[in-house]
Design an enzyme around this catalytic site. Sequence first.
Site, PDB file in Angstrom:
ATOM      1  N   ASP A 165       0.811  -1.212   0.000  1.00 14.22           N
ATOM      2  CA  ASP A 165       0.000   0.000   0.000  1.00 14.22           C
ATOM      3  C   ASP A 165       0.851   1.271   0.000  1.00 14.22           C
ATOM      4  OD1 ASP A 165      -1.957  -1.901   0.378  1.00 14.22           O
ATOM      5  OD2 ASP A 165      -2.880  -0.909   2.097  1.00 14.22           O
ATOM      6  N   ASP A 166       0.184   2.365  -0.367  1.00 16.12           N
ATOM      7  CA  ASP A 166       0.679   3.738  -0.163  1.00 16.12           C
ATOM      8  C   ASP A 166       1.723   4.201  -1.175  1.00 16.12           C
ATOM      9  OD1 ASP A 166      -0.980   3.527   1.988  1.00 16.12           O
ATOM     10  OD2 ASP A 166       0.546   3.812   3.524  1.00 16.12           O
ATOM     11  N   HIS A 215      -5.770   3.355  -4.041  1.00 12.60           N
ATOM     12  CA  HIS A 215      -5.769   3.513  -2.584  1.00 12.60           C
ATOM     13  C   HIS A 215      -6.222   4.939  -2.262  1.00 12.60           C
ATOM     14  CE1 HIS A 215      -4.803   2.081   1.396  1.00 12.60           C
ATOM     15  NE2 HIS A 215      -3.707   2.789   1.554  1.00 12.60           N
ATOM     16  N   HIS A 219      -5.754   9.502   0.787  1.00 13.13           N
ATOM     17  CA  HIS A 219      -5.591   8.627   1.940  1.00 13.13           C
ATOM     18  C   HIS A 219      -6.340   9.064   3.199  1.00 13.13           C
ATOM     19  CE1 HIS A 219      -3.495   5.729   4.578  1.00 13.13           C
ATOM     20  NE2 HIS A 219      -3.165   5.103   3.472  1.00 13.13           N
ATOM     21  N   TYR A 256      -6.583   2.425   5.970  1.00 12.89           N
ATOM     22  CA  TYR A 256      -6.889   1.961   7.338  1.00 12.89           C
ATOM     23  C   TYR A 256      -7.993   0.894   7.342  1.00 12.89           C
ATOM     24  CZ  TYR A 256      -5.058   6.736   7.650  1.00 12.89           C
ATOM     25  OH  TYR A 256      -4.341   7.886   7.445  1.00 12.89           O
ATOM     26  N   HIS A 320       3.515  -2.586   3.130  1.00  9.84           N
ATOM     27  CA  HIS A 320       3.540  -1.226   2.583  1.00  9.84           C
ATOM     28  C   HIS A 320       4.791  -0.927   1.771  1.00  9.84           C
ATOM     29  CE1 HIS A 320       0.543  -0.775   5.780  1.00  9.84           C
ATOM     30  NE2 HIS A 320       0.089   0.270   5.117  1.00  9.84           N
TER      31      HIS A 320
HETATM   32 ZN   LIG Z   1      -2.558   3.180   3.211  1.00  7.40          ZN
END
Ligand SMILES: [Zn+2]
Length: 464
Positions: A165-166, A215, A219, A256, A320
């Site tokens: 992620d991210d 995503h 965020h 989250y 991540h």
């Molecule tokens: Zn995230």
Amino acid sequence: MLAVALLALPTLAWAASGAHSHPHSAVNAAAPATSKQPAPTAAYDRTTWQGEAQIKDANAECTYYSYPPVNAIISSYPVIWKTADLSAAGISADDKALFRALNATIPQIQPRGDRAGNFQGVVYDGNTDPDCWWTYTRCTTPKIASLQDDVTKCDEPNTWGLTLDDGPNCSHNAYFDYLNSINQKATLFYVGSNVLDWPLEAQRGLADGHEICSHTWSHPYMTSLTNEQAFAELYFSKKAIKEVLGITVRCWRPPYGDVDDRIRFIAEALDMRTIIWNADTDDYNWITQGLPAIRKNYQSILNNQSAGAYDDSGAIVLTHEIDAGTMQLNQEFLPQIMKQFTGGVLPVAVCMNNTEPYVEQGSYVYPNYAQWASGTRSVSLAAPTAAPNSGRLILDAQASGGVTISGATVSSAPSASAAKQMKPSGTTGSLAAATTAAQSGASRAVVSGLIVALVGMIATGLAF
Ligand SMILES: [Zn+2]
Ligand SMILES: *[C@@H]1O[C@H](CO)[C@@H](O)[C@H](O)[C@H]1NC(C)=O
Ligand SMILES: *[C@@H]1O[C@H](CO)[C@@H](O)[C@H](O)[C@H]1NC(C)=O
Ligand SMILES: *[C@@H]1O[C@H](CO)[C@@H](O)[C@H](O)[C@H]1NC(C)=O
Ligand SMILES: *[C@@H]1O[C@H](CO)[C@@H](O)[C@H](O)[C@H]1NC(C)=O
């Protein structure tokens, strides 16, 4: 050796600004990076993803550059890293009208808390969980029957769904080189704001054969947003990925894990499947908890595998791309993971036999599980192609049969069989479950069983 390298990371920069400092804004698209280092651009080709992928110095990698296709579109997007809404020029009048039609059909669930995850004072009945609010109960089977279940696991035994992620992260070249060296593919959940900040890094992810999902744009905790904001967060992340990479994604992961039936409904209307996880490394917390704590989490998943936890169906593991620490931890554990997870370490699309995960059919074909198991890692992948001003996403999705909007009626048309085949695992409706993993490190108070006050969840920064 790894530990030494990790401990030397500039953690303060991450905590203080990190992903939130950026060169682009709707106000001044051409603003130069505010980097302390002299920009070493002259030494590098920073016009193609191949050139960018050659840079091995992390400081140089993370020095902003100008990319003409992004310059051409940046002013039509919401402000980078701020909550999206539909006032940005990048949504057409037609798509706005479609949103208004959609809005009348969106489940009447009130937004809760704020975008940082402060749910203080929010009243929710966790016993009946009327909205299938994941953050409270880990619910992944919607209460609204027409909505698809969240994807939480790989069906194949002893598989490890590798999800990051991210991203895209500016300093990912060493890690991505490693993945290439072992021919390993993952599912990458891109933040739209990062895609416009780091477009060549975003392209590399697709070019290397990874699966791309959204995503969100900036965020946020999605259940805190209005219908319009939630729609815009998904819309503009999808659009950024389309205009920078050339693909229209059909999957997303809520930051989250914060999703409920209202947000699922909006995501499905935008032709996006919700993907959660059933094992969590908590890796982003290495900065606050230290590396040994995170290694324990990885080891716990490995131990669970040894104990047979994935003999019936596999894992989708939350990890991540957020910084060098999380990527190096993943690299450190991958050899052991591959040894133990004999069903394979693979992208989510592969374990779902979803060989054409994007709206663009024919150009981006991934292996199905059987092909993967016999060694195929990529079938055919067109080059990533920036396509500025390339279109109206809802209508594109309509063409693919993914979503139909007529008047005020929205039908996301999930196939009845597909809708219920993914069963959640490891989720419970208990109050205790609601206040553990996702809020680890956060202070909280539970009042009278109906009021949950989750304060300070943002203290850990950009998590999940
Ligand atoms: Zn995230
Ligand atoms: C969307 O619907 C909600 C009620 O469900 C309403 O409060 C809101 O004003 C509507 N938004 C727009 C932009 O029409
Ligand atoms: C390992 O399994 C235990 C028992 O089911 C569970 O509580 C724990 O969260 C698992 N570990 C991880 C990291 O998923
Ligand atoms: C990527 O990783 C680097 C190094 O850990 C970090 O400084 C940076 O803030 C991260 N974020 C993005 C968006 O690149
Ligand atoms: C994927 O296809 C294989 C056959 O190749 C089948 O055994 C498996 O059940 C399929 N998995 C899913 C999730 O559809």
